[in-house]
Design a protein around this motif. Structure first.
Motif, PDB file in Angstrom:
ATOM      1  N   LEU A  43      21.629  93.388 -46.323  1.00 18.32           N
ATOM      2  CA  LEU A  43      21.849  93.736 -47.719  1.00 18.32           C
ATOM      3  C   LEU A  43      22.326  95.177 -47.832  1.00 18.32           C
ATOM      4  CD1 LEU A  43      18.584  92.207 -49.214  1.00 18.32           C
ATOM      5  CD2 LEU A  43      20.810  91.108 -48.960  1.00 18.32           C
ATOM      6  N   GLU A  44      22.893  95.509 -48.992  1.00 16.07           N
ATOM      7  CA  GLU A  44      23.318  96.880 -49.198  1.00 16.07           C
ATOM      8  C   GLU A  44      22.107  97.817 -49.163  1.00 16.07           C
ATOM      9  OE1 GLU A  44      24.549  98.195 -53.210  1.00 16.07           O
ATOM     10  OE2 GLU A  44      24.106  96.143 -53.846  1.00 16.07           O
ATOM     11  N   LYS A  45      22.370  99.070 -48.842  1.00 19.34           N
ATOM     12  CA  LYS A  45      21.303 100.051 -48.677  1.00 19.34           C
ATOM     13  C   LYS A  45      20.896 100.666 -50.017  1.00 19.34           C
ATOM     14  CE  LYS A  45      20.236 104.377 -46.257  1.00 19.34           C
ATOM     15  NZ  LYS A  45      20.766 105.430 -45.349  1.00 19.34           N
ATOM     16  N   PHE A  46      19.582 100.813 -50.216  1.00 23.70           N
ATOM     17  CA  PHE A  46      19.048 101.499 -51.386  1.00 23.70           C
ATOM     18  C   PHE A  46      18.413 102.816 -50.968  1.00 23.70           C
ATOM     19  CE2 PHE A  46      18.530  97.008 -53.049  1.00 23.70           C
ATOM     20  CZ  PHE A  46      19.590  97.107 -53.942  1.00 23.70           C
ATOM     21  N   GLU A  47      18.464 103.785 -51.867  1.00 19.82           N
ATOM     22  CA  GLU A  47      17.803 105.063 -51.600  1.00 19.82           C
ATOM     23  C   GLU A  47      16.315 104.976 -51.924  1.00 19.82           C
ATOM     24  OE1 GLU A  47      18.347 109.839 -52.491  1.00 19.82           O
ATOM     25  OE2 GLU A  47      19.666 108.392 -53.449  1.00 19.82           O
ATOM     26  N   TYR A  48      15.987 104.293 -53.018  1.00 16.15           N
ATOM     27  CA  TYR A  48      14.607 104.116 -53.454  1.00 16.15           C
ATOM     28  C   TYR A  48      14.456 102.723 -54.032  1.00 16.15           C
ATOM     29  CZ  TYR A  48      14.580 109.296 -53.709  1.00 16.15           C
ATOM     30  OH  TYR A  48      14.687 110.629 -53.440  1.00 16.15           O
ATOM     31  N   ASP A  49      13.197 102.323 -54.269  1.00 16.91           N
ATOM     32  CA  ASP A  49      12.993 101.242 -55.214  1.00 16.91           C
ATOM     33  C   ASP A  49      12.454 101.881 -56.498  1.00 16.91           C
ATOM     34  OD1 ASP A  49      10.113 101.358 -55.239  1.00 16.91           O
ATOM     35  OD2 ASP A  49      10.001 100.039 -53.499  1.00 16.91           O
ATOM     36  N   LEU A  50      12.372 101.100 -57.559  1.00 19.73           N
ATOM     37  CA  LEU A  50      12.032 101.668 -58.860  1.00 19.73           C
ATOM     38  C   LEU A  50      10.630 102.266 -58.878  1.00 19.73           C
ATOM     39  CD1 LEU A  50      12.729 102.285 -61.751  1.00 19.73           C
ATOM     40  CD2 LEU A  50      12.257  99.891 -62.352  1.00 19.73           C
ATOM     41  N   SER A  51       9.718 101.701 -58.113  1.00 21.03           N
ATOM     42  CA  SER A  51       8.366 102.267 -58.076  1.00 21.03           C
ATOM     43  C   SER A  51       8.379 103.687 -57.523  1.00 21.03           C
ATOM     44  CB  SER A  51       7.416 101.376 -57.254  1.00 21.03           C
ATOM     45  OG  SER A  51       7.778 101.374 -55.890  1.00 21.03           O
ATOM     46  N   ASP A  52       9.286 103.974 -56.573  1.00 21.89           N
ATOM     47  CA  ASP A  52       9.434 105.343 -56.050  1.00 21.89           C
ATOM     48  C   ASP A  52       9.939 106.276 -57.146  1.00 21.89           C
ATOM     49  OD1 ASP A  52       8.712 104.636 -53.402  1.00 21.89           O
ATOM     50  OD2 ASP A  52      10.752 103.949 -53.008  1.00 21.89           O
ATOM     51  N   CYS A  53      10.901 105.805 -57.920  1.00 20.98           N
ATOM     52  CA  CYS A  53      11.451 106.618 -59.010  1.00 20.98           C
ATOM     53  C   CYS A  53      10.397 106.909 -60.063  1.00 20.98           C
ATOM     54  CB  CYS A  53      12.648 105.916 -59.645  1.00 20.98           C
ATOM     55  SG  CYS A  53      14.070 105.784 -58.551  1.00 20.98           S
ATOM     56  N   ILE A  54       9.560 105.926 -60.351  1.00 22.12           N
ATOM     57  CA  ILE A  54       8.489 106.125 -61.325  1.00 22.12           C
ATOM     58  C   ILE A  54       7.563 107.243 -60.867  1.00 22.12           C
ATOM     59  CG2 ILE A  54       6.417 105.041 -62.308  1.00 22.12           C
ATOM     60  CD1 ILE A  54       8.056 102.409 -62.405  1.00 22.12           C
ATOM     61  N   LYS A  55       7.269 107.277 -59.582  1.00 20.31           N
ATOM     62  CA  LYS A  55       6.428 108.355 -59.041  1.00 20.31           C
ATOM     63  C   LYS A  55       7.114 109.704 -59.197  1.00 20.31           C
ATOM     64  CE  LYS A  55       4.236 105.350 -55.602  1.00 20.31           C
ATOM     65  NZ  LYS A  55       4.155 105.017 -54.161  1.00 20.31           N
ATOM     66  N   ARG A  56       8.417 109.756 -58.965  1.00 19.78           N
ATOM     67  CA  ARG A  56       9.154 111.012 -59.112  1.00 19.78           C
ATOM     68  C   ARG A  56       9.175 111.458 -60.578  1.00 19.78           C
ATOM     69  NH1 ARG A  56      12.258 112.916 -55.015  1.00 19.78           N
ATOM     70  NH2 ARG A  56      13.647 113.935 -56.511  1.00 19.78           N
ATOM     71  N   TRP A  57       9.453 110.517 -61.480  1.00 15.03           N
ATOM     72  CA  TRP A  57       9.461 110.860 -62.911  1.00 15.03           C
ATOM     73  C   TRP A  57       8.096 111.377 -63.358  1.00 15.03           C
ATOM     74  CZ3 TRP A  57      12.068 105.544 -63.784  1.00 15.03           C
ATOM     75  CH2 TRP A  57      13.465 105.676 -63.680  1.00 15.03           C
ATOM     76  N   SER A  58       7.019 110.775 -62.839  1.00 10.57           N
ATOM     77  CA  SER A  58       5.667 111.184 -63.240  1.00 10.57           C
ATOM     78  C   SER A  58       5.354 112.612 -62.799  1.00 10.57           C
ATOM     79  CB  SER A  58       4.621 110.214 -62.665  1.00 10.57           C
ATOM     80  OG  SER A  58       4.518 110.358 -61.255  1.00 10.57           O
ATOM     81  N   LYS A  59       6.103 113.093 -61.806  1.00  9.94           N
ATOM     82  CA  LYS A  59       5.919 114.470 -61.317  1.00  9.94           C
ATOM     83  C   LYS A  59       6.919 115.441 -61.941  1.00  9.94           C
ATOM     84  CE  LYS A  59       4.138 112.847 -56.867  1.00  9.94           C
ATOM     85  NZ  LYS A  59       4.388 112.769 -55.397  1.00  9.94           N
ATOM     86  N   GLY A  60       7.664 114.960 -62.951  1.00  6.20           N
ATOM     87  CA  GLY A  60       8.627 115.815 -63.632  1.00  6.20           C
ATOM     88  C   GLY A  60       9.954 115.948 -62.926  1.00  6.20           C
ATOM     89  N   LYS A  61      10.205 115.086 -61.926  1.00  9.75           N
ATOM     90  CA  LYS A  61      11.445 115.143 -61.159  1.00  9.75           C
ATOM     91  C   LYS A  61      12.438 114.110 -61.673  1.00  9.75           C
ATOM     92  CE  LYS A  61       8.989 116.495 -56.930  1.00  9.75           C
ATOM     93  NZ  LYS A  61       8.715 116.138 -55.506  1.00  9.75           N
ATOM     94  N   LEU A  62      13.681 114.226 -61.201  1.00 11.26           N
ATOM     95  CA  LEU A  62      14.681 113.199 -61.487  1.00 11.26           C
ATOM     96  C   LEU A  62      14.650 112.143 -60.388  1.00 11.26           C
ATOM     97  CD1 LEU A  62      17.688 115.295 -62.853  1.00 11.26           C
ATOM     98  CD2 LEU A  62      15.698 114.385 -64.057  1.00 11.26           C
ATOM     99  N   MET A  63      15.545 111.176 -60.490  1.00 10.08           N
ATOM    100  CA  MET A  63      15.485 110.012 -59.608  1.00 10.08           C
ATOM    101  C   MET A  63      15.629 110.342 -58.133  1.00 10.08           C
ATOM    102  SD  MET A  63      17.709 107.305 -61.856  1.00 10.08           S
ATOM    103  CE  MET A  63      17.697 105.998 -60.645  1.00 10.08           C
TER     104      MET A  63
END
Length: 266
Positions: A43-63
């Motif tokens: 499959l094509e490569k992903f940098e993150y899954d959405l749960s990872d992004c949610i953790k970043r957003w919760s820390k005040g970061k971008l995706m």
């Protein structure tokens, strides 16, 4: 368990060969004998899954770190309050755009008479440039006429999915249709906006009593846009006939993403 995994992989490959959409994972290659021990998919490569992004957003970061670095360069000369406002606005744009991406994929699936049956944050991949794509089609089901309950829009198919996202009719073992995905998507919307896993403080039996026996749902913040709270509430309706299909929900998310972008520019 191993055989089940092989069959799920083969089922996923079958679906992905037929599903070409910018918000559905691309199949690059696969083995020749579906279900065999040596069968594989690339499959094509992903940098993150959405749960990872949610953790970043919760820390005040971008995706991702690249976006963080770019925004830092733009805000380094700003006051703390101005910089915080820029970060908040950028995070809002990202979150609504990701949800709109997922809704777009779901609309395509539903119009193709396919129900995904396992919409959740860990099944949403994020590319390096921030595009959200649904993956893991091991539980997906084509709603064929032979499964339809006569005189209804519902289909007699197996219980499948992840409990904390599971629609009441699916949990009860009743016939269901694409609106089961809408319920799961409403829960995903809550997760992305609240920045925490749904029902995380509840044990399975507590969740069952809270949602399926008492008919209660998760609390939403007053600060959330009214139109967003409305579509989540409608998506959570215990009666699937009273839930909207995914198209108007996608429209609401696109509108909200545009408003967030306007705030960013303003």
């Amino acid at each position: 368990m191993k055989l089940t995994g092989q069959m799920d992989l083969a089922r996923e490959a079958t679906f992905l060969k037929a599903l070409v959409h910018p918000n559905i994972v691309s199949l690059h290659s696969n083995g020749k004998v579906p279900g065999s021990q040596d069968f594989f998919v690339v499959l094509e490569k992903f940098e993150y899954d959405l749960s990872d992004c949610i953790k970043r957003w919760s820390k005040g970061k971008l995706m991702n770190t690249r976006r963080d670095r770019n925004l830092y360069r733009l805000t380094v000369t700003m006051s703390r309050s101005q910089a915080n406002k820029q970060y908040k606005a950028n995070r809002a744009v990202e979150r609504y755009q990701v949800l709109a991406d997922v809704a777009s994929a779901l609309q395509f699936l539903h119009e193709s008479n396919i129900v995904h049956r396992d919409i959740k944050s860990t099944n949403i991949g994020i590319t390096h440039d921030g595009v959200a794509k649904i993956f893991d089609f091991g539980l997906a089901k084509e709603l064929k006429e032979k499964y339809r309950v006569a005189g209804t829009e519902d289909y007699k198919i197996s219980i499948a999915g992840t409990r904390r996202y599971l629609a009441p009719e699916v949990f009860a073992g009743k016939p269901y249709n694409q609106r089961a995905d809408v319920y799961s998507f409403a829960t995903l919307m809550w997760e992305v906006l609240m920045l925490e896993a749904p029902y995380s403080s509840m044990k399975p039996e507590e969740h069952e009593k809270f949602v399926y026996t008492k008919g209660k749902r998760l609390a939403m913040k007053r600060s959330w846009p009214k139109n967003i709270k409305n579509v989540i509430k409608m998506g959570w309706n215990a009666d699937p006939k009273r839930r909207p299909n995914i198209a108007p929900i996608r429209g609401t998310l696109i509108t909200q993403s545009s408003l967030a972008q306007m705030e960013l520019l303003g």
